[in-house]
Design a protein around this motif. Structure first.
Motif, PDB file in Angstrom:
ATOM      1  N   THR A 124      -1.995  -0.323   3.499  1.00 15.55           N
ATOM      2  CA  THR A 124      -1.615  -1.210   2.231  1.00 15.55           C
ATOM      3  C   THR A 124      -2.603  -2.455   2.257  1.00 15.55           C
ATOM      4  O   THR A 124      -1.876  -3.377   3.299  1.00 15.55           O
ATOM      5  N   ILE A 125      -3.055  -2.890   1.318  1.00 15.30           N
ATOM      6  CA  ILE A 125      -3.670  -4.394   1.224  1.00 15.30           C
ATOM      7  C   ILE A 125      -3.272  -4.883  -0.198  1.00 15.30           C
ATOM      8  O   ILE A 125      -3.383  -4.426  -1.286  1.00 15.30           O
ATOM      9  N   ARG A 126      -2.593  -6.066  -0.018  1.00 12.01           N
ATOM     10  CA  ARG A 126      -2.328  -6.659  -1.224  1.00 12.01           C
ATOM     11  C   ARG A 126      -2.903  -8.212  -1.288  1.00 12.01           C
ATOM     12  O   ARG A 126      -2.940  -8.875   0.057  1.00 12.01           O
ATOM     13  N   ARG A 127      -3.151  -8.925  -2.366  1.00 17.31           N
ATOM     14  CA  ARG A 127      -3.654 -10.227  -2.481  1.00 17.31           C
ATOM     15  C   ARG A 127      -2.905 -11.062  -3.121  1.00 17.31           C
ATOM     16  O   ARG A 127      -2.405 -11.013  -4.109  1.00 17.31           O
ATOM     17  N   CYS A 128      -2.736 -12.299  -2.474  1.00 17.32           N
ATOM     18  CA  CYS A 128      -2.001 -13.560  -3.361  1.00 17.32           C
ATOM     19  C   CYS A 128      -3.070 -14.705  -3.042  1.00 17.32           C
ATOM     20  O   CYS A 128      -3.064 -15.102  -1.851  1.00 17.32           O
ATOM     21  N   GLU A 182      11.025 -12.266   6.833  1.00 17.36           N
ATOM     22  CA  GLU A 182      11.719 -12.618   5.203  1.00 17.36           C
ATOM     23  C   GLU A 182      10.787 -13.077   4.279  1.00 17.36           C
ATOM     24  O   GLU A 182      10.861 -12.636   3.226  1.00 17.36           O
ATOM     25  N   GLN A 183       9.799 -13.986   4.776  1.00 22.04           N
ATOM     26  CA  GLN A 183       8.929 -14.633   4.004  1.00 22.04           C
ATOM     27  C   GLN A 183       7.784 -13.444   3.284  1.00 22.04           C
ATOM     28  O   GLN A 183       7.384 -13.672   2.537  1.00 22.04           O
ATOM     29  N   PHE A 184       7.491 -12.963   4.489  1.00 17.05           N
ATOM     30  CA  PHE A 184       6.347 -11.890   4.238  1.00 17.05           C
ATOM     31  C   PHE A 184       6.994 -10.790   3.183  1.00 17.05           C
ATOM     32  O   PHE A 184       6.211 -10.667   2.388  1.00 17.05           O
ATOM     33  N   ASN A 185       8.222 -10.259   3.445  1.00 17.84           N
ATOM     34  CA  ASN A 185       8.691  -9.221   2.395  1.00 17.84           C
ATOM     35  C   ASN A 185       8.853  -9.916   0.979  1.00 17.84           C
ATOM     36  O   ASN A 185       8.450  -9.358  -0.131  1.00 17.84           O
ATOM     37  N   ALA A 186       9.296 -11.269   0.907  1.00 18.79           N
ATOM     38  CA  ALA A 186       9.104 -11.868  -0.388  1.00 18.79           C
ATOM     39  C   ALA A 186       8.049 -11.997  -1.089  1.00 18.79           C
ATOM     40  O   ALA A 186       7.893 -11.770  -2.360  1.00 18.79           O
ATOM     41  N   LEU A 187       6.788 -12.314  -0.316  1.00 15.42           N
ATOM     42  CA  LEU A 187       5.573 -12.256  -0.897  1.00 15.42           C
ATOM     43  C   LEU A 187       5.111 -10.869  -1.346  1.00 15.42           C
ATOM     44  O   LEU A 187       4.769 -10.597  -2.340  1.00 15.42           O
ATOM     45  N   TRP A 188       5.318  -9.895  -0.353  1.00 16.71           N
ATOM     46  CA  TRP A 188       4.818  -8.482  -0.740  1.00 16.71           C
ATOM     47  C   TRP A 188       5.632  -7.813  -1.803  1.00 16.71           C
ATOM     48  O   TRP A 188       4.970  -7.243  -2.446  1.00 16.71           O
TER      49      TRP A 188
END
Length: 212
Positions: A124-128, A182-188
Motif C-alpha cells: 500500500t502506498i499513501r501520499r502526504c 508511533e509517528q508513522f502510524n499517526a501519519l498513515w
C-alpha cells in the motif's frame, strides 16, 4: 555516504576506517557502538541486508520515490527495480507500507501497475505532501533513520562519484523504533490530517496512486 550503526551490544571495528564510540545508559550496563562506514553502506546495509530480508513487514517513509535499480545476486547480474523487490516480498506475504510526499516517478508507476490484486493487498502506498522524513523499518525490529530517499542517489547503488552525500543510523533499539513507528502510524492513519492547513496542496488526504 555515511551510515552510523547503533546497537545494544558491543561492535568492534572491522577495518581501520571504522570508528567506534562506546556509551552506557544509566541503570543499563549494555554498551552501544556508533560506527561510520563508506559510500556503499546505505545500499548494502539498508537495501541488500535490510529491506530485501524482510519476513513480516516493511514500513518506509520517503519524500521522493523512484524505481531505483537494485543489484542482487552474483556480481555482474542484471539489476532489477526496487518495485520488483517489493512485489517479490509481497508474494511472500510481507506487508509493505510506503508513505511518500510526491508522485512516484514515471518508471516507478509503470512497475507499480504490474502489481496484481493479490500483491496489492500486501503493498500500500499513501501520499502526504508535508512528509520530509526518511525511515525504513524492517519487521519492526531493525530501522534506518536518516537523510536518504528511496532513490538511486539516496538508498540506491549509484557509484560513489554520483550518489548523494547522506547520513543516517541503523539500529535495533526498541525505544527508537517504537517512537518512529508511533509517528508513522499517526501519519498513515490520518491523525495529522485533521488539523492540517495545507489542504491546498493535498485535496485528497492520504491519496493512493491509481494503478488500474
Amino acid at each position: 555516504m555515511v551510515v552510523f550503526q547503533l546497537a545494544d551490544t558491543q561492535v568492534m571495528p572491522q577495518t581501520a576506517r571504522l570508528t567506534e564510540i562506546r556509551t552506557s545508559r544509566a541503570g543499563n550496563p549494555a554498551r552501544r557502538a556508533l560506527r561510520t562506514g563508506g559510500h556503499e553502506d546505505h545500499f548494502s546495509r539498508v537495501v541488500r541486508d535490510g529491506m530485501s530480508k524482510a519476513a513480516v513487514s516493511l514500513d518506509i517513509l520517503t519524500a521522493d520515490f523512484k524505481a531505483m535499480l537494485v543489484p542482487m545476486g552474483r556480481k555482474g547480474a542484471k539489476a532489477r527495480s526496487v518495485v520488483e523487490l517489493f512485489r517479490a516480498l509481497a508474494n511472500k506475504g510481507v506487508e509493505i507500507r510506503i508513505m511518500h510526499a510526491g508522485t512516484p516517478s514515471g518508471p516507478a508507476l509503470v512497475e507499480l501497475k504490474k502489481i496484481s490484486a493479490a500483491e496489492g493487498g500486501k503493498l500500500t502506498i499513501r501520499r502526504c505532501p508535508r512528509l520530509h522524513a526518511k525511515a525504513v523499518v524492517v519487521d519492526a525490529r531493525a530501522m534506518y533513520l536518516g537523510s536518504a530517499n528511496l532513490t538511486g542517489a539516496g538508498l540506491g547503488a549509484k557509484g560513489a562519484d554520483k550518489r548523494n552525500f547522506e547520513m543516517g543510523i541503523w539500529t535495533q533499539a526498541p525505544s527508537l523504533i517504537e517512537g518512529v513507528m508511533e509517528q508513522f502510524n499517526a501519519l498513515w492513519e490520518g491523525h495529522r490530517c485533521r488539523k492540517c492547513r495545507r489542504k491546498d496542496v493535498c485535496p485528497v488526504p492520504l491519496e493512493e496512486p491509481e494503478l488500474s
